[in-house]
Design a protein around this motif. Structure first.
Motif, PDB file in Angstrom:
ATOM      1  N   ALA A  85      38.523  45.931  38.075  1.00 19.46           N
ATOM      2  CA  ALA A  85      39.386  44.989  37.943  1.00 19.46           C
ATOM      3  C   ALA A  85      40.251  45.476  38.862  1.00 19.46           C
ATOM      4  O   ALA A  85      40.947  44.189  38.843  1.00 19.46           O
ATOM      5  CB  ALA A  85      40.567  46.349  36.969  1.00 19.46           C
ATOM      6  N   ASP A  86      40.543  46.321  40.250  1.00 17.99           N
ATOM      7  CA  ASP A  86      41.252  45.896  41.035  1.00 17.99           C
ATOM      8  C   ASP A  86      40.726  44.506  42.529  1.00 17.99           C
ATOM      9  O   ASP A  86      41.031  43.707  42.968  1.00 17.99           O
ATOM     10  CB  ASP A  86      41.743  46.947  42.047  1.00 17.99           C
TER      11      ASP A  86
ATOM     12  N   LEU B 164      38.453  42.326  40.516  1.00 15.25           N
ATOM     13  CA  LEU B 164      38.706  40.781  40.186  1.00 15.25           C
ATOM     14  C   LEU B 164      40.480  39.954  40.438  1.00 15.25           C
ATOM     15  O   LEU B 164      40.001  39.025  39.936  1.00 15.25           O
ATOM     16  CB  LEU B 164      38.306  41.348  38.693  1.00 15.25           C
ATOM     17  N   TYR B 165      41.154  41.117  40.212  1.00 12.15           N
ATOM     18  CA  TYR B 165      42.341  40.749  40.336  1.00 12.15           C
ATOM     19  C   TYR B 165      42.548  39.857  41.979  1.00 12.15           C
ATOM     20  O   TYR B 165      43.327  39.285  41.876  1.00 12.15           O
ATOM     21  CB  TYR B 165      43.502  42.021  40.682  1.00 12.15           C
ATOM     22  N   HIS B 166      42.180  40.550  43.113  1.00 12.97           N
ATOM     23  CA  HIS B 166      42.176  40.013  44.476  1.00 12.97           C
ATOM     24  C   HIS B 166      41.407  38.560  44.041  1.00 12.97           C
ATOM     25  O   HIS B 166      41.252  37.835  45.370  1.00 12.97           O
ATOM     26  CB  HIS B 166      41.747  41.253  45.165  1.00 12.97           C
TER      27      HIS B 166
ATOM     28  N   PRO C 125      42.566  34.742  42.372  1.00 14.69           N
ATOM     29  CA  PRO C 125      43.838  35.729  42.458  1.00 14.69           C
ATOM     30  C   PRO C 125      44.726  33.882  40.748  1.00 14.69           C
ATOM     31  O   PRO C 125      46.142  34.225  40.567  1.00 14.69           O
ATOM     32  CB  PRO C 125      44.497  35.089  43.186  1.00 14.69           C
TER      33      PRO C 125
ATOM     34  N   GLU D  32      43.328  33.409  37.897  1.00 15.05           N
ATOM     35  CA  GLU D  32      42.712  33.518  36.314  1.00 15.05           C
ATOM     36  C   GLU D  32      43.562  34.272  35.570  1.00 15.05           C
ATOM     37  O   GLU D  32      44.612  35.076  36.395  1.00 15.05           O
ATOM     38  CB  GLU D  32      41.974  33.945  36.806  1.00 15.05           C
ATOM     39  N   ASP D  33      44.428  34.075  35.020  1.00 13.91           N
ATOM     40  CA  ASP D  33      45.038  34.898  33.699  1.00 13.91           C
ATOM     41  C   ASP D  33      44.310  36.258  33.319  1.00 13.91           C
ATOM     42  O   ASP D  33      43.060  36.509  33.629  1.00 13.91           O
ATOM     43  CB  ASP D  33      45.505  34.020  32.831  1.00 13.91           C
ATOM     44  N   GLU D  34      44.806  36.602  32.206  1.00 16.69           N
ATOM     45  CA  GLU D  34      44.361  38.108  32.151  1.00 16.69           C
ATOM     46  C   GLU D  34      43.838  38.101  30.835  1.00 16.69           C
ATOM     47  O   GLU D  34      42.530  39.314  31.142  1.00 16.69           O
ATOM     48  CB  GLU D  34      46.027  38.988  31.668  1.00 16.69           C
TER      49      GLU D  34
ATOM     50  N   LEU E 275      40.209  37.241  32.723  1.00 20.86           N
ATOM     51  CA  LEU E 275      40.262  39.104  34.521  1.00 20.86           C
ATOM     52  C   LEU E 275      39.416  40.272  33.223  1.00 20.86           C
ATOM     53  O   LEU E 275      38.832  40.115  33.456  1.00 20.86           O
ATOM     54  CB  LEU E 275      41.265  39.578  34.286  1.00 20.86           C
ATOM     55  N   THR E 276      40.231  40.194  32.126  1.00 17.43           N
ATOM     56  CA  THR E 276      39.477  40.773  30.957  1.00 17.43           C
ATOM     57  C   THR E 276      38.095  40.578  30.516  1.00 17.43           C
ATOM     58  O   THR E 276      37.207  41.709  30.250  1.00 17.43           O
ATOM     59  CB  THR E 276      40.347  41.199  29.706  1.00 17.43           C
TER      60      THR E 276
ATOM     61  N   LYS F  41      35.738  41.221  33.939  1.00 17.38           N
ATOM     62  CA  LYS F  41      35.823  43.292  33.801  1.00 17.38           C
ATOM     63  C   LYS F  41      34.392  43.463  32.288  1.00 17.38           C
ATOM     64  O   LYS F  41      33.403  43.835  32.727  1.00 17.38           O
ATOM     65  CB  LYS F  41      36.467  43.272  33.704  1.00 17.38           C
TER      66      LYS F  41
END
Length: 237
Positions: free
Chosen positions: A69-70, A72-74, A77, A79-81, A84-85, A88
């Motif tokens: 999760a960390d 993909l978050y970085h 930057p 993309e929305d939740e 990312l979900t 992941k």
């Protein structure tokens, strides 16, 4: 307290240490943790002296989830939740983890009771999670994160290929741009409300040069349409 660092290492111990260093980029401190991580309950149930990897598997599963999760978050930057979900879930799926484990040849080190109807592929994915749990207990979150980011993901997971299977044109365009070190920008060129409906027009710019256009009843759908046209113009779909 008994020290595994100072005790003489058997040939199997040295083999395990070399395996962890090669595949995870990590040198074990408490080797017992890694032996447990590779011990399946089918064999541990036959001896009071053996501990199965189930608890380490549970821990490793949670650690992997947080680290990915960390990551993909970085990495994405913009993309929305929701996106990312979705990514992941593919990266930490049983299929993906088993594929990574098989690439590492973890099965060569798993201790389990042969002769029973045990599906080896299931053991491999579980053992991978348990090994990450072992690294976490041995040296903490940063060590586990470094191992996954710098050894596991770089060597054993083809992220672009994994994500290109998605029918998500914007994601495919971003991945292509990152691989080729190009800048992607989505610009709104039209926004109007008519007959009770909103309509948005989006144009894709690559390194400030205009490419595909798309429209939709939301900015997100317009971006997907513009990305699709851009990929078509490039002959990528």
């Amino acid at each position: 307290m008994f020290s595994f660092r100072r005790s003489p290492k058997s040939k199997n111990d040295l083999k395990l240490i070399r395996f962890i260093i090669k595949q995870f980029g990590y040198r074990p401190k408490k080797l017992l943790l890694f032996k447990i991580a590779l011990t399946h309950k089918s064999i541990s149930n036959s001896s009071d002296k053996l501990i199965s990897n189930e608890r380490l598997e549970f821990l490793g599963d949670t650690i992997i989830d947080a680290i990915v999760a960390d990551f993909l978050y970085h990495k994405f930057p913009e993309e929305d939740e929701g996106h990312l979900t979705k990514v992941k879930s593919k990266m930490v799926s049983r299929k993906t983890l088993t594929s990574i484990a098989q690439s590492m040849q973890i099965s060569d080190h798993i201790v389990y009771q042969t002769g029973r109807s045990i599906r080896l592929a299931t053991l491999e994915g579980n053992a991978f999670e348990a090994l990450i749990g072992a690294i976490y207990l041995d040296s903490g979150y940063d060590a586990a994160k470094k191992s996954i980011n710098h050894s596991v993901l770089r060597t054993h997971l083809d992220l672009p290929t994994l994500l290109e299977k998605e029918i998500d044109f914007k994601s495919r365009l971003y991945i292509w741009a990152q691989k080729n070190r190009l800048e992607i920008e989505f610009k709104l060129f039209n926004e109007k409300f008519a007959d009770g409906k909103w309509n948005y027009g989006i144009e894709v710019f690559i390194n400030s040069n205009p490419y595909g256009r798309g429209s939709g009843d939301s900015k997100k759908s317009a971006e997907q349409a513009a990305s699709r046209e851009t990929l078509q113009l490039m002959g990528m779909i």
